[in-house]
Design an enzyme around this catalytic site. Sequence first.
Site, PDB file in Angstrom:
ATOM      1  N   THR A 128       0.831  -1.206   0.000  1.00  0.00           N
ATOM      2  CA  THR A 128       0.000   0.000   0.000  1.00  0.00           C
ATOM      3  C   THR A 128       0.861   1.250   0.000  1.00  0.00           C
ATOM      4  O   THR A 128       0.561   2.234  -0.689  1.00  0.00           O
ATOM      5  CB  THR A 128      -0.912  -0.005   1.250  1.00  0.00           C
ATOM      6  OG1 THR A 128      -1.725  -1.180   1.213  1.00  0.00           O
ATOM      7  CG2 THR A 128      -1.799   1.226   1.284  1.00  0.00           C
TER       8      THR A 128
ATOM      9  N   HIS B  60       1.930   1.932  -3.387  1.00  0.00           N
ATOM     10  CA  HIS B  60       0.905   2.610  -4.193  1.00  0.00           C
ATOM     11  C   HIS B  60       0.878   4.104  -3.899  1.00  0.00           C
ATOM     12  O   HIS B  60       0.722   4.921  -4.804  1.00  0.00           O
ATOM     13  CB  HIS B  60      -0.491   2.028  -3.900  1.00  0.00           C
ATOM     14  CG  HIS B  60      -0.632   0.587  -4.296  1.00  0.00           C
ATOM     15  ND1 HIS B  60      -0.234   0.110  -5.531  1.00  0.00           N
ATOM     16  CD2 HIS B  60      -1.132  -0.478  -3.626  1.00  0.00           C
ATOM     17  CE1 HIS B  60      -0.485  -1.190  -5.591  1.00  0.00           C
ATOM     18  NE2 HIS B  60      -1.015  -1.576  -4.447  1.00  0.00           N
TER      19      HIS B  60
END
Lengths: 345, 345, 345, 345
Positions: free
Chosen positions: A44, A47
Amino acid sequence: MSRTMKALVKHKEGQGAQLEEVFVPRPGRGEVLVKVKAAAICGTDGHIYEWDDWAASRIKPPLIFGHEFCGEVVELGEGVENIEEGIFVSVEGHFTCGVCFFCRTGQGHICQDVEIIGVDTAGCFAQYVRVPQENIWKIHEDIPVEVAAIFDPVGNAVHSALVDEIIGNNILITGCGPIGLAAIALCRHAGARKVMATEINEFRRNLAQKMGAHRVFDPRQVDVVQEVFKETQGMGADVLLEMAGKPQAINQGFRALRKGGWASLLGLAPGPVEMDINDGIIFKGARVYGINGRRMYDTWYKMEALLTSGLDVQPLITHSFPMEDFAEAFELVLSGSCGKVILYP
Amino acid sequence: MSRTMKALVKHKEGQGAQLEEVFVPRPGRGEVLVKVKAAAICGTDGHIYEWDDWAASRIKPPLIFGHEFCGEVVELGEGVENIEEGIFVSVEGHFTCGVCFFCRTGQGHICQDVEIIGVDTAGCFAQYVRVPQENIWKIHEDIPVEVAAIFDPVGNAVHSALVDEIIGNNILITGCGPIGLAAIALCRHAGARKVMATEINEFRRNLAQKMGAHRVFDPRQVDVVQEVFKETQGMGADVLLEMAGKPQAINQGFRALRKGGWASLLGLAPGPVEMDINDGIIFKGARVYGINGRRMYDTWYKMEALLTSGLDVQPLITHSFPMEDFAEAFELVLSGSCGKVILYP
Amino acid sequence: MSRTMKALVKHKEGQGAQLEEVFVPRPGRGEVLVKVKAAAICGTDGHIYEWDDWAASRIKPPLIFGHEFCGEVVELGEGVENIEEGIFVSVEGHFTCGVCFFCRTGQGHICQDVEIIGVDTAGCFAQYVRVPQENIWKIHEDIPVEVAAIFDPVGNAVHSALVDEIIGNNILITGCGPIGLAAIALCRHAGARKVMATEINEFRRNLAQKMGAHRVFDPRQVDVVQEVFKETQGMGADVLLEMAGKPQAINQGFRALRKGGWASLLGLAPGPVEMDINDGIIFKGARVYGINGRRMYDTWYKMEALLTSGLDVQPLITHSFPMEDFAEAFELVLSGSCGKVILYP
Amino acid sequence: MSRTMKALVKHKEGQGAQLEEVFVPRPGRGEVLVKVKAAAICGTDGHIYEWDDWAASRIKPPLIFGHEFCGEVVELGEGVENIEEGIFVSVEGHFTCGVCFFCRTGQGHICQDVEIIGVDTAGCFAQYVRVPQENIWKIHEDIPVEVAAIFDPVGNAVHSALVDEIIGNNILITGCGPIGLAAIALCRHAGARKVMATEINEFRRNLAQKMGAHRVFDPRQVDVVQEVFKETQGMGADVLLEMAGKPQAINQGFRALRKGGWASLLGLAPGPVEMDINDGIIFKGARVYGINGRRMYDTWYKMEALLTSGLDVQPLITHSFPMEDFAEAFELVLSGSCGKVILYP
């Protein structure tokens, strides 16, 4: 304590992040200040760093990101009880409302007003981080700092694998990111019959073997479904732990699952997935579980029990960097040629 | 094949048994004749041999007794399918009606018209034994004969332990007879946190340690409840596997069980037991499972998976005798200073 | 008994079927001959009649089709036990192998060598039909013939709904074909809080209300997801019973499901379905069950208990025809403007 | 608000209680003051009033007792959120620590440091009572005051009955005190097949029928076990809800339970109970659940769903008194010839 600290900040929309000197947060009522000893980079975080569609829709810069870490409690806000300064802690990164249906029925992991550290509020890529007292998890001093920093993803693996029966079962794990890798070790520890894993990255395939997988497949080189059936005398896998989030892996996984088997879905797909529900789930009479975060705090108690009685996830931690070298660290994470990567703030 | 065979017969009411030459049974429609390779003596056989109250009320001499064994299929009755002569087999000793509610819903182990081999019909302490085709369990040639002979008690352990969660849990096993001993190895294999066992016989306490118990208590020497609480930081055992059938052990077990824990009851008490249900079950919010035999055939599939993927019960087999020396073998079993005792017919 | 009988035969590839005079089958060993009293037309029969892609790939004409029925046992094959001539019976239409892993563990409904009556072997659109003795289900004489003829689809509803908790829950049933309609009555009987259903056909929406639905939605007229959230104070449905098999219904269903809820999937989609697995299953931490047939014979025992203690499915039966008028009957079924349609052979 | 209030005080060791004028409590941080609208007398209150062994060992006079009630929030302590003055509420009477293993895993009902209102702290037989904000349960204004006053025992019934499957099952409820009576209505609402109950008091047997029991037995007049087998075609009850706490009832219950059935134990026995564990639990392969309080707050959400969708427990409330007439009220409760008895303070 200094009034300012170093922090890795997602300073603006777009690729990248920068190291900044910011004020140390002050713990409010019921809050605790934790001095970060080690943080780990999650997919994450990758990202957010790369600023993909999901990040653009969810993250509001400027934000200190990062949510996997451990540290030492250094300051207590007003009204904090049962926690002492100086203790070594990890932190559950979902801050819950405490009053919704889910929170009141032991399902805080799907709280309707959840805030996630490092996504919705200031995260752990910093020297200090402020968290609600409820989210503090005290850990044994003799658990290594690097292991304590990855309780979050190891907890995901525990939640995914222990939602139904592992012992004596043939397991297929699609995707050997850190959570898939942790699941391999966990399934071995839990008495699985045969643990099979798929992964396209060679570094991670090797790591999967170190974690204890009996067989590791490169889905670009072999027919995974055929291999699983071969390894299971034509039955298929008793259990699918889907940790890739790739449409092809999801469909391979369900094709390789045996009738009457079960599957945990943890990997997030980039969008809607075209699935053969008839053959994959209905005709098989399969059970499928969506897995979100960690059960609060069942998963944590179980994880502590496992890590203090033989489950070894240390091989999973492959690299570490001082926080200053974050660019190099993120490059490595984004390449996929690593296990967990630690940042020392 | 000879028309007669040697068999150990409970020839009359009262203590003892005798070796006789009897006719080899002929398999009827749907039946199979098995040449016994090895048989094992169960505690139940000890009761029959000694002729206790239970035996006197249940057994009708003359009877060939014995129900734990493995062997080779040597003759097929009419209409037998899917079984070939020469295969190496174990046998589920509960012969079920196949048509009652229980049999038709996957609960054959509690069939309302069950017959038990060696109790209701001619048993396995003989050179040949006749069984229904449904009860045949084919086993890998590379499983040792002695292990194949004890699938029945190992299956009891599997049924008892896997009825609820073992992984990461602290287990208390009260009573280290063969089933308790098998349960120790199984719980270790299944990722238990700490396995504690109680046993008054020293030989079996030593064996319990060989099977992998972390702690073994002599309930005549130490306060078991206190020890369990000490080992579990005051919580109590997460799981109780009651395999002694002694009132004192049952009550100790429930006192040592933690709130919200679970218990399997397998050991048969000599009569009604005075229990503190309030503190032992109700206030604890405990779950309790009565365990009878093996699930047919879930337990067998699971057992096969476990024995072919690392579960080792071989240390459990401590003695073997030719069937002629049955008196010595039974004396040993009745002394309790043994694991499983094998008879070769 | 006459040597020949009337039967509705799928005589060739392509649309339609024809009534023929054929030989009455003779029951073999372990088989039973049933004189059909009433048969019901399933959606699957509609596919066979219309000869869609699925039928073309699966059915080998000539074939007597039909699989939902009841009748009277009129002849017993050799070796049949526990069944008498003259009894009133329904029949489980999955003929299982009895020896595979699934059959031996109470999961015969997913037997690996299953044959389905009316699909793989001669079906019930005939005056007589031959079935294995295991598949006979004796029913009370006082259950109406028409109800006894639809135990198959009612059993599907029972299997779908009772796989997890109904009581006190808000239920969304997508698709009001006969199984969805039966599920409405069942959920009411089981103490559901609010039963909501979706259906595009007006006749069936009216029938859904007769079966007891609190709310029935036409998904072409209203936003189903929004309506469900409105009816549930913003929580979403606790339970989804997916019985439409339409991609749009499946996706609506999962969007309307609450976090931590559960879903049964029974409706077969015409092909792969594009699904938002992230939001529909994973973030919700949902449990999903694939439903295939009826559990053998748990579902049957449960169904019998329910039908004899207040569950009323009779409003579901809306039309009946002599078998000669099959063309009219099939036209009606294919229009969707009916509940169950009965054929009398 | 007046500074003093009326309260029913257990003023000293020994039988009885007295009405006193005491100070109105002040809500501390995180606490709420509730004006009691109606309170109900529990069997536990009867024990305290009569001063039996349990009471003598647990209660420290002087104490305002009583724990079943509803009322209106009239004052908020510091830091109270999400609760407004004026709302109509019931109260969960177990005050939990919030930080132990049980509290953190959704098992607050077995919290290791629980305090019970009216037992450990000042109770509800008073005009005002002080409770932690976490324990407040907001209820619909249109639920009758008397029903709102008995959420505690109704919740016990919900917890006991819904721990495993009710629908389509034959239920035996031993003991028709208020919780047993509530369980009757609940089991009917949940789609039970046949609800059978035992009770020695005639008034309560009549009430049991009003609540919906199909059969009610006086265990002094008939052989309960035989009757249950007769009513269930020789199978026995699928489910036992033990709510008497009498050794005889417990043993009858387990004898009447079918193989493979399940039992909830709620009734507290006066001491250790002599039980036939072999025949009652082990050979039957039964599942047994100890039931303590209500699940916090799963049981409450479920109860709210049921009471707002058709479950009617109002016939259970048979008498009411102004608090001044407490002596008469307790006499009635101790006679057993009543359902729930309400006190208005």
